[in-house]
Write a protein that holds these residues in place. Structure first.
Motif, PDB file in Angstrom:
ATOM      1  N   GLY A   9       1.328  -1.248   0.148  1.00 28.81           N
ATOM      2  CA  GLY A   9      -0.244  -0.040   0.074  1.00 28.81           C
ATOM      3  C   GLY A   9       0.981   1.341   0.049  1.00 28.81           C
ATOM      4  O   GLY A   9       1.661   1.767   1.235  1.00 28.81           O
ATOM      5  N   ASP A  11       0.146   4.672  -0.329  1.00 32.15           N
ATOM      6  CA  ASP A  11      -0.375   6.310  -0.127  1.00 32.15           C
ATOM      7  C   ASP A  11       0.186   6.550   0.893  1.00 32.15           C
ATOM      8  O   ASP A  11       1.058   5.682   2.040  1.00 32.15           O
ATOM      9  CB  ASP A  11      -2.257   5.828   0.028  1.00 32.15           C
ATOM     10  N   ALA A  12      -0.484   7.515   1.896  1.00 32.78           N
ATOM     11  CA  ALA A  12      -0.231   8.235   2.960  1.00 32.78           C
ATOM     12  C   ALA A  12       0.433   7.134   4.588  1.00 32.78           C
ATOM     13  O   ALA A  12       1.375   7.743   4.595  1.00 32.78           O
ATOM     14  CB  ALA A  12      -1.747   8.678   3.798  1.00 32.78           C
ATOM     15  N   PHE A  35       4.847  -1.531  -2.304  1.00 34.08           N
ATOM     16  CA  PHE A  35       4.298  -2.268  -3.414  1.00 34.08           C
ATOM     17  C   PHE A  35       2.786  -1.529  -3.636  1.00 34.08           C
ATOM     18  O   PHE A  35       2.190  -1.537  -2.365  1.00 34.08           O
ATOM     19  CB  PHE A  35       3.622  -3.265  -3.462  1.00 34.08           C
ATOM     20  N   GLY A  38      -2.687   0.876  -8.052  1.00 43.68           N
ATOM     21  CA  GLY A  38      -2.847   1.847  -8.891  1.00 43.68           C
ATOM     22  C   GLY A  38      -1.386   2.560  -9.288  1.00 43.68           C
ATOM     23  O   GLY A  38      -0.214   1.928  -8.495  1.00 43.68           O
ATOM     24  N   TYR A  43      -0.404   9.788  -2.109  1.00 45.66           N
ATOM     25  CA  TYR A  43      -1.966  11.269  -3.051  1.00 45.66           C
ATOM     26  C   TYR A  43      -2.936  11.387  -1.989  1.00 45.66           C
ATOM     27  O   TYR A  43      -2.569  11.032  -0.916  1.00 45.66           O
ATOM     28  CB  TYR A  43      -2.394  10.503  -4.209  1.00 45.66           C
ATOM     29  N   CYS A  46      -8.135  13.404  -0.107  1.00 44.62           N
ATOM     30  CA  CYS A  46      -9.426  14.487   0.318  1.00 44.62           C
ATOM     31  C   CYS A  46      -9.632  15.263  -0.523  1.00 44.62           C
ATOM     32  O   CYS A  46     -10.934  15.687  -0.756  1.00 44.62           O
ATOM     33  CB  CYS A  46      -8.389  15.264   1.380  1.00 44.62           C
ATOM     34  N   PRO A  49     -13.062  15.516  -5.322  1.00 44.12           N
ATOM     35  CA  PRO A  49     -14.196  15.854  -5.243  1.00 44.12           C
ATOM     36  C   PRO A  49     -14.001  16.941  -5.952  1.00 44.12           C
ATOM     37  O   PRO A  49     -14.638  18.041  -6.441  1.00 44.12           O
ATOM     38  CB  PRO A  49     -14.601  15.990  -3.676  1.00 44.12           C
ATOM     39  N   THR A  81       1.459  -2.756  -8.672  1.00 44.09           N
ATOM     40  CA  THR A  81       1.796  -3.666  -8.317  1.00 44.09           C
ATOM     41  C   THR A  81       1.103  -4.277  -7.117  1.00 44.09           C
ATOM     42  O   THR A  81       1.294  -3.517  -6.267  1.00 44.09           O
ATOM     43  CB  THR A  81       3.737  -3.956  -7.869  1.00 44.09           C
ATOM     44  N   GLU A  82       0.037  -4.894  -7.569  1.00 42.87           N
ATOM     45  CA  GLU A  82      -0.565  -5.528  -6.570  1.00 42.87           C
ATOM     46  C   GLU A  82       0.153  -7.091  -5.740  1.00 42.87           C
ATOM     47  O   GLU A  82       0.621  -8.005  -6.396  1.00 42.87           O
ATOM     48  CB  GLU A  82      -2.289  -5.925  -7.159  1.00 42.87           C
ATOM     49  N   GLY A 115      -5.109  -0.472   3.366  1.00 41.35           N
ATOM     50  CA  GLY A 115      -6.775   1.412   3.714  1.00 41.35           C
ATOM     51  C   GLY A 115      -7.600   0.713   3.721  1.00 41.35           C
ATOM     52  O   GLY A 115      -7.778  -0.648   4.237  1.00 41.35           O
ATOM     53  N   VAL A 134     -15.033   6.785  -5.436  1.00 39.61           N
ATOM     54  CA  VAL A 134     -13.834   8.156  -5.196  1.00 39.61           C
ATOM     55  C   VAL A 134     -12.652   7.697  -4.114  1.00 39.61           C
ATOM     56  O   VAL A 134     -12.548   8.613  -3.490  1.00 39.61           O
ATOM     57  CB  VAL A 134     -14.560   9.253  -5.267  1.00 39.61           C
ATOM     58  N   GLN A 135     -11.906   6.934  -3.870  1.00 36.89           N
ATOM     59  CA  GLN A 135     -11.337   6.483  -2.974  1.00 36.89           C
ATOM     60  C   GLN A 135      -9.976   6.786  -4.098  1.00 36.89           C
ATOM     61  O   GLN A 135      -8.799   7.016  -2.762  1.00 36.89           O
ATOM     62  CB  GLN A 135     -11.309   5.196  -3.001  1.00 36.89           C
TER      63      GLN A 135
HETATM   64  C1  LIG Z   1     -12.860  11.390  -1.445  1.00 33.28           C
HETATM   65  C2  LIG Z   1     -12.223  11.364  -0.259  1.00 33.28           C
HETATM   66  C3  LIG Z   1     -12.161  12.261   1.036  1.00 33.28           C
HETATM   67  C4  LIG Z   1     -11.295  12.448   1.819  1.00 33.28           C
HETATM   68  N1  LIG Z   1     -11.312  13.847   2.461  1.00 33.28           N
HETATM   69  C5  LIG Z   1     -11.096  13.560   3.687  1.00 33.28           C
HETATM   70  C6  LIG Z   1     -10.896  14.583   5.034  1.00 33.28           C
HETATM   71  O1  LIG Z   1     -11.247  15.713   3.914  1.00 33.28           O
HETATM   72  N2  LIG Z   1     -10.256  15.085   5.913  1.00 33.28           N
HETATM   73  C7  LIG Z   1      -9.600  13.438   6.819  1.00 33.28           C
HETATM   74  O2  LIG Z   1      -8.780  13.631   7.011  1.00 33.28           O
HETATM   75  N3  LIG Z   1      -9.712  12.793   5.491  1.00 33.28           N
HETATM   76  C8  LIG Z   1      -9.516  12.659   4.311  1.00 33.28           C
HETATM   77  N4  LIG Z   1     -10.759  11.547   3.172  1.00 33.28           N
HETATM   78  C9  LIG Z   1      -9.687   9.819   4.330  1.00 33.28           C
HETATM   79  C10 LIG Z   1      -7.991  10.000   3.989  1.00 33.28           C
HETATM   80  O3  LIG Z   1      -8.104   9.991   2.926  1.00 33.28           O
HETATM   81  C11 LIG Z   1      -8.075   8.456   4.083  1.00 33.28           C
HETATM   82  O4  LIG Z   1      -7.734   8.595   5.685  1.00 33.28           O
HETATM   83  C12 LIG Z   1      -6.512   8.198   4.771  1.00 33.28           C
HETATM   84  O5  LIG Z   1      -6.532   8.121   2.908  1.00 33.28           O
HETATM   85  C13 LIG Z   1      -5.954   6.701   4.689  1.00 33.28           C
HETATM   86  O6  LIG Z   1      -4.423   6.270   4.198  1.00 33.28           O
HETATM   87  P1  LIG Z   1      -3.728   4.973   4.217  1.00 33.28           P
HETATM   88  O7  LIG Z   1      -3.118   4.731   3.956  1.00 33.28           O
HETATM   89  O8  LIG Z   1      -4.798   4.459   5.436  1.00 33.28           O
HETATM   90  O9  LIG Z   1      -5.355   4.199   2.984  1.00 33.28           O
HETATM   91  P2  LIG Z   1      -5.332   4.785   1.880  1.00 33.28           P
HETATM   92  O10 LIG Z   1      -5.255   6.266   1.175  1.00 33.28           O
HETATM   93  O11 LIG Z   1      -5.862   3.504   1.309  1.00 33.28           O
HETATM   94  O12 LIG Z   1      -4.172   4.180   0.895  1.00 33.28           O
HETATM   95  C14 LIG Z   1      -4.443   2.548   0.791  1.00 33.28           C
HETATM   96  C15 LIG Z   1      -2.840   1.975  -0.289  1.00 33.28           C
HETATM   97  O13 LIG Z   1      -2.931   0.987  -1.085  1.00 33.28           O
HETATM   98  C16 LIG Z   1      -3.139   0.560  -1.619  1.00 33.28           C
HETATM   99  N5  LIG Z   1      -3.234  -1.331  -1.567  1.00 33.28           N
HETATM  100  C17 LIG Z   1      -5.125  -1.756  -0.893  1.00 33.28           C
HETATM  101  N6  LIG Z   1      -4.441  -3.319  -1.323  1.00 33.28           N
HETATM  102  C18 LIG Z   1      -3.175  -3.502  -1.488  1.00 33.28           C
HETATM  103  C19 LIG Z   1      -2.448  -4.366  -2.235  1.00 33.28           C
HETATM  104  N7  LIG Z   1      -2.480  -6.045  -2.092  1.00 33.28           N
HETATM  105  N8  LIG Z   1      -1.455  -4.474  -3.021  1.00 33.28           N
HETATM  106  C20 LIG Z   1      -1.069  -2.983  -3.460  1.00 33.28           C
HETATM  107  N9  LIG Z   1      -1.729  -2.240  -2.650  1.00 33.28           N
HETATM  108  C21 LIG Z   1      -2.846  -1.772  -2.422  1.00 33.28           C
HETATM  109  C22 LIG Z   1      -4.294   1.273  -2.202  1.00 33.28           C
HETATM  110  O14 LIG Z   1      -4.074   1.340  -4.096  1.00 33.28           O
HETATM  111  C23 LIG Z   1      -4.430   2.317  -1.769  1.00 33.28           C
HETATM  112  O15 LIG Z   1      -3.294   3.115  -2.625  1.00 33.28           O
HETATM  113  C24 LIG Z   1     -10.567  11.480   2.493  1.00 33.28           C
HETATM  114  C25 LIG Z   1     -10.635   9.925   1.900  1.00 33.28           C
HETATM  115  C26 LIG Z   1     -11.601  10.371   0.650  1.00 33.28           C
HETATM  116  C27 LIG Z   1     -11.632   8.814  -0.180  1.00 33.28           C
END
Ligand SMILES: Cc1cc2nc3c(=O)[nH]c(=O)nc-3n(C[C@H](O)[C@H](O)[C@H](O)COP(=O)(O)OP(=O)(O)OC[C@H]3O[C@@H](n4cnc5c(N)ncnc54)[C@H](O)[C@@H]3O)c2cc1C
Length: 188
Positions: A9, A11-12, A35, A38, A43, A46, A49, A81-82, A115, A134-135
């Motif tokens: 994963g 992202d954040a 890995f 996407g 990214y 938030c 939209p 790469t998943e 996530g 819209v994730q």
């Molecule tokens: C439209 C929207 C608006 C938001 N607005 C706000 C806001 O205003 N304020 C706020 O605090 N939060 C907001 N959030 C929430 C915030 O974006 C999330 O809390 C944050 O992104 C969580 O981060 P994360 O890394 O835990 O998970 P995610 O951001 O979901 O990242 C998980 C990553 O793992 C990847 N992944 C999943 N499975 C696999 C796999 N098997 N192999 C490889 N990669 C994989 C996914 O592609 C994804 O990129 C918003 C979310 C959305 C969708």
């Protein structure tokens, strides 16, 4: 031989963990492979939209740190790469690239940062063309592609929480008639 940290994963949470690990331990001591299934990492979901509504830039503007910047800091980030299997017994993950190529990668330490999964109601047509979530930025691109076709007049937003309301506003900015459906009252 250096230890290896694998992060699932990109992202954040995943890239924060990878970056923190790199700050604590150098490349000769710890190899880090992340890995992301996407096409984007680090990214701002938030902003999606606001991008769709034309108030913010697209993927470049919403990306806090590019894959190249992560790689320059010694994190081997592999986009598209998943991870499709974790073999805890042999401490390795099986990955599948967008093109279908599969490989095993061993790890000493593993971070799972995949996530949350949004609830998609099990109603007929949920996977039809023109139905979007819209994730991720990839989701945002799919929405903008649909809007770009120019034939869209009416949008239905399912879910009236903050993201649903932000999406309703964004779609109204495109001149669409928008219906927002929710089982609860409006957000307070
Ligand atoms: C439209 C929207 C608006 C938001 N607005 C706000 C806001 O205003 N304020 C706020 O605090 N939060 C907001 N959030 C929430 C915030 O974006 C999330 O809390 C944050 O992104 C969580 O981060 P994360 O890394 O835990 O998970 P995610 O951001 O979901 O990242 C998980 C990553 O793992 C990847 N992944 C999943 N499975 C696999 C796999 N098997 N192999 C490889 N990669 C994989 C996914 O592609 C994804 O990129 C918003 C979310 C959305 C969708």
């Amino acid at each position: 031989m250096a230890e290896r940290l694998v992060v699932i994963g990109g992202d954040a949470a995943g890239m924060s963990a990878a970056s923190q690990a790199r700050r604590r331990r150098g490349s000769d001591d710890l190899e880090i492979i992340a890995f992301e299934r996407g096409r984007y990492a680090s990214y701002s979901a938030c902003g999606i939209p606001y991008w769709i509504g034309g108030e913010a830039g697209g993927p470049d503007a919403l990306t806090a740190r590019t894959a190249g910047e992560h790689r320059a800091r010694g994190i081997d980030l592999r986009l598209g790469t998943e991870v499709v299997e974790i073999d805890l017994g042999r401490r390795r993950v099986r990955t599948r690239e967008t093109g279908g190529a599969e490989a095993w990668t061993g790890f000493d330490q593993l971070v799972i940062a995949t996530g949350a999964v949004p609830v998609r109601p099990p109603v007929p047509g949920i996977d039809a063309d023109g139905v979007h979530g819209v994730q991720t930025l990839d989701d945002g691109e799919a929405v903008t592609r649909t809007l770009g076709r120019g034939r869209v007049r009416h949008a239905v937003v399912v879910g009236g929480g903050y993201i649903g309301v932000e999406m309703a506003e964004a779609l109204m900015r495109h001149g669409l008639a928008v219906t927002a459906a929710t089982t609860r009252g409006p957000p307070r």
